[in-house]
Design an enzyme around this catalytic site. Structure first.
Site, PDB file in Angstrom:
ATOM      1  N   GLY A  13     -31.493   8.713  -4.117  1.00 51.26           N
ATOM      2  CA  GLY A  13     -31.479   8.134  -2.770  1.00 51.26           C
ATOM      3  C   GLY A  13     -32.610   7.172  -2.465  1.00 51.26           C
ATOM      4  O   GLY A  13     -32.981   7.005  -1.302  1.00 51.26           O
ATOM      5  N   SER A  14     -33.153   6.493  -3.489  1.00 51.48           N
ATOM      6  CA  SER A  14     -34.238   5.551  -3.167  1.00 51.48           C
ATOM      7  C   SER A  14     -33.712   4.354  -2.379  1.00 51.48           C
ATOM      8  O   SER A  14     -34.414   3.813  -1.516  1.00 51.48           O
ATOM      9  CB  SER A  14     -34.974   5.104  -4.442  1.00 51.48           C
ATOM     10  OG  SER A  14     -34.177   4.241  -5.207  1.00 51.48           O
ATOM     11  N   ASN A  15     -32.474   3.947  -2.627  1.00 52.36           N
ATOM     12  CA  ASN A  15     -31.895   2.867  -1.812  1.00 52.36           C
ATOM     13  C   ASN A  15     -31.637   3.338  -0.381  1.00 52.36           C
ATOM     14  O   ASN A  15     -31.808   2.563   0.573  1.00 52.36           O
ATOM     15  CB  ASN A  15     -30.600   2.349  -2.442  1.00 52.36           C
ATOM     16  CG  ASN A  15     -30.871   1.342  -3.542  1.00 52.36           C
ATOM     17  OD1 ASN A  15     -31.285   0.221  -3.276  1.00 52.36           O
ATOM     18  ND2 ASN A  15     -30.675   1.757  -4.795  1.00 52.36           N
ATOM     19  N   ARG A  66      -9.154  15.758  -7.279  1.00 56.37           N
ATOM     20  CA  ARG A  66      -9.761  14.562  -6.681  1.00 56.37           C
ATOM     21  C   ARG A  66      -9.052  14.187  -5.375  1.00 56.37           C
ATOM     22  O   ARG A  66      -9.676  13.754  -4.423  1.00 56.37           O
ATOM     23  CB  ARG A  66      -9.676  13.422  -7.707  1.00 56.37           C
ATOM     24  CG  ARG A  66     -10.376  12.189  -7.221  1.00 56.37           C
ATOM     25  CD  ARG A  66     -10.395  11.075  -8.233  1.00 56.37           C
ATOM     26  NE  ARG A  66     -10.541   9.818  -7.503  1.00 56.37           N
ATOM     27  CZ  ARG A  66     -10.346   8.639  -7.999  1.00 56.37           C
ATOM     28  NH1 ARG A  66      -9.993   8.500  -9.247  1.00 56.37           N
ATOM     29  NH2 ARG A  66     -10.508   7.564  -7.264  1.00 56.37           N
ATOM     30  N   ARG A  92     -19.159   7.968  -7.553  1.00 55.68           N
ATOM     31  CA  ARG A  92     -17.734   8.191  -7.816  1.00 55.68           C
ATOM     32  C   ARG A  92     -16.938   6.969  -7.383  1.00 55.68           C
ATOM     33  O   ARG A  92     -17.310   6.302  -6.423  1.00 55.68           O
ATOM     34  CB  ARG A  92     -17.219   9.400  -7.047  1.00 55.68           C
ATOM     35  CG  ARG A  92     -17.885  10.654  -7.476  1.00 55.68           C
ATOM     36  CD  ARG A  92     -17.300  11.892  -6.859  1.00 55.68           C
ATOM     37  NE  ARG A  92     -18.128  13.016  -7.273  1.00 55.68           N
ATOM     38  CZ  ARG A  92     -18.062  13.592  -8.463  1.00 55.68           C
ATOM     39  NH1 ARG A  92     -17.163  13.207  -9.343  1.00 55.68           N
ATOM     40  NH2 ARG A  92     -18.884  14.574  -8.794  1.00 55.68           N
ATOM     41  N   LEU A  94     -14.149   5.291  -5.453  1.00 51.90           N
ATOM     42  CA  LEU A  94     -13.404   5.666  -4.247  1.00 51.90           C
ATOM     43  C   LEU A  94     -11.933   5.303  -4.421  1.00 51.90           C
ATOM     44  O   LEU A  94     -11.600   4.202  -4.871  1.00 51.90           O
ATOM     45  CB  LEU A  94     -13.971   4.929  -3.030  1.00 51.90           C
ATOM     46  CG  LEU A  94     -15.339   5.414  -2.547  1.00 51.90           C
ATOM     47  CD1 LEU A  94     -15.875   4.480  -1.477  1.00 51.90           C
ATOM     48  CD2 LEU A  94     -15.268   6.840  -2.018  1.00 51.90           C
ATOM     49  N   HIS A 110     -24.804  -2.563  -6.930  1.00 53.77           N
ATOM     50  CA  HIS A 110     -24.563  -2.323  -8.347  1.00 53.77           C
ATOM     51  C   HIS A 110     -25.738  -2.916  -9.130  1.00 53.77           C
ATOM     52  O   HIS A 110     -26.156  -4.048  -8.865  1.00 53.77           O
ATOM     53  CB  HIS A 110     -23.247  -2.983  -8.774  1.00 53.77           C
ATOM     54  CG  HIS A 110     -22.897  -2.694 -10.203  1.00 53.77           C
ATOM     55  ND1 HIS A 110     -22.457  -1.445 -10.610  1.00 53.77           N
ATOM     56  CD2 HIS A 110     -22.965  -3.456 -11.313  1.00 53.77           C
ATOM     57  CE1 HIS A 110     -22.268  -1.472 -11.923  1.00 53.77           C
ATOM     58  NE2 HIS A 110     -22.563  -2.682 -12.370  1.00 53.77           N
ATOM     59  N   ASP A 146     -16.136  -2.587  -8.826  1.00 48.91           N
ATOM     60  CA  ASP A 146     -17.314  -3.446  -8.663  1.00 48.91           C
ATOM     61  C   ASP A 146     -16.926  -4.920  -8.556  1.00 48.91           C
ATOM     62  O   ASP A 146     -17.676  -5.802  -9.001  1.00 48.91           O
ATOM     63  CB  ASP A 146     -18.293  -3.252  -9.844  1.00 48.91           C
ATOM     64  CG  ASP A 146     -18.830  -1.818  -9.916  1.00 48.91           C
ATOM     65  OD1 ASP A 146     -19.023  -1.213  -8.859  1.00 48.91           O
ATOM     66  OD2 ASP A 146     -19.045  -1.326 -11.034  1.00 48.91           O
ATOM     67  N   GLU A 175     -33.342  -4.145  -5.866  1.00 46.02           N
ATOM     68  CA  GLU A 175     -32.334  -3.445  -5.054  1.00 46.02           C
ATOM     69  C   GLU A 175     -32.886  -3.113  -3.677  1.00 46.02           C
ATOM     70  O   GLU A 175     -32.198  -3.279  -2.662  1.00 46.02           O
ATOM     71  CB  GLU A 175     -31.892  -2.146  -5.754  1.00 46.02           C
ATOM     72  CG  GLU A 175     -31.157  -2.377  -7.063  1.00 46.02           C
ATOM     73  CD  GLU A 175     -30.586  -1.084  -7.642  1.00 46.02           C
ATOM     74  OE1 GLU A 175     -30.152  -0.210  -6.879  1.00 46.02           O
ATOM     75  OE2 GLU A 175     -30.601  -0.947  -8.884  1.00 46.02           O
TER      76      GLU A 175
HETATM   77  C1  GAR Z   1     -29.162   2.459  -8.226  1.00 39.76           C
HETATM   78  O1  GAR Z   1     -29.737   1.783  -9.317  1.00 39.76           O
HETATM   79  C2  GAR Z   1     -27.809   1.871  -7.904  1.00 39.76           C
HETATM   80  O2  GAR Z   1     -27.743   0.487  -8.099  1.00 39.76           O
HETATM   81  C3  GAR Z   1     -26.934   2.593  -8.893  1.00 39.76           C
HETATM   82  O3  GAR Z   1     -27.422   3.903  -8.920  1.00 39.76           O
HETATM   83  C4  GAR Z   1     -28.807   3.891  -8.604  1.00 39.76           C
HETATM   84  C5  GAR Z   1     -29.049   4.840  -7.468  1.00 39.76           C
HETATM   85  O4  GAR Z   1     -30.421   4.985  -7.227  1.00 39.76           O
HETATM   86  N1  GAR Z   1     -25.566   2.542  -8.527  1.00 39.76           N
HETATM   87  C6  GAR Z   1     -24.573   2.475  -9.400  1.00 39.76           C
HETATM   88  O5  GAR Z   1     -24.748   2.444 -10.602  1.00 39.76           O
HETATM   89  C7  GAR Z   1     -23.190   2.442  -8.788  1.00 39.76           C
HETATM   90  N2  GAR Z   1     -22.221   2.168  -9.800  1.00 39.76           N
HETATM   91  P1  GAR Z   1     -30.944   5.617  -5.882  1.00 39.76           P
HETATM   92  O6  GAR Z   1     -30.190   6.947  -5.728  1.00 39.76           O
HETATM   93  O7  GAR Z   1     -32.400   5.846  -6.100  1.00 39.76           O
HETATM   94  O8  GAR Z   1     -30.639   4.671  -4.774  1.00 39.76           O
END
Ligand code: GAR
Length: 201
Positions: A13-15, A66, A92, A94, A110, A146, A175
């Site tokens: 969850g850093s984003n 699912r 996942r 969607l 992405h 994507d 990101e």
């Molecule tokens: C991030 O790098 C995001 O771009 C990627 O997962 C990571 C989540 O990091 N997403 C994907 O690969 C989606 N296909 P976070 O949990 O620290 O935000």
């Protein structure tokens, strides 16, 4: 007027945190009304708790299929009544019923310069392919993998001794800049989708 945004995240969850920070700093005219996660162990849950954001855990493993999981997810998403759903490391794919329910109201980040390296392990794919430039893409979600209209991209160099982790860390810095910025543009009503293009006003 402030938008209602809901975040879907599966892990660290850093984003999501970057989004929380930008909202708290009044950089995004929005309220985060829910974190929705498929993973009861996601660290994102703690981040939400700390920020006072309601948490909705829909544990994927507790559903028989699912389809049944997605029905529960769809009704939770309808209930939160968000203007925008933000996929921040939601791991996942969607289903079409969910994507069709929220056209133009769902964005994803992405960790690659789309349309290259879709799907899982995008950073590893980039290292193995030998590209010199990598990055991240924020895009609207449509029924393709994507493949929805691109809002913003951030770029980083790929160094000769990079591995998946070192490149992922460099991309992650981008990101955390691009994603809140794209959500800000959405919340300021500055994005228009014209075919495959997103026009930023
Ligand atoms: C991030 O790098 C995001 O771009 C990627 O997962 C990571 C989540 O990091 N997403 C994907 O690969 C989606 N296909 P976070 O949990 O620290 O935000």
């Amino acid at each position: 007027m402030k938008k209602r945004i809901a975040v879907l995240a599966s892990g660290r969850g850093s984003n999501f945190q970057a989004m929380i920070d930008a909202i708290q700093a009044c950089q995004i005219p929005a309220d985060c009304v829910a974190l929705i996660t498929d993973n009861p162990k996601a660290y994102a849950i703690e981040r939400a708790e700390k920020a006072g954001i309601p948490r909705i855990v829909i544990d994927y493993t507790s559903f028989p299929s699912r389809e049944v999981y997605e029905r529960a997810l769809l009704s939770a998403m309808q209930e939160v009544n968000a203007d925008l759903f933000v996929l921040a490391g939601y791991m996942r794919i969607l289903g079409t019923s969910i994507v069709r329910a929220f056209p133009g109201k769902m964005v994803n980040i992405h960790p690659a310069l789309l349309p290259s390296f879709t799907g899982l392990h995008a950073q590893r794919q980039a290292v193995e392919y030998g590209v010199k430039i990598a990055g991240c893409t924020v895009h609207f979600v449509d029924e393709s993998l994507d493949g929805g209209p691109i809002i913003l991209q951030g770029i980083v160099p790929v160094l000769d001794d990079d591995d998946e982790d070192s490149l992922a860390n460099r991309i992650l810095v981008q990101e955390h800049i691009c994603f809140p910025e794209a959500v800000r543009l959405f919340c300021e009503d500055r994005l228009t989708i014209v075919g495959r293009k997103v026009i930023i006003r």
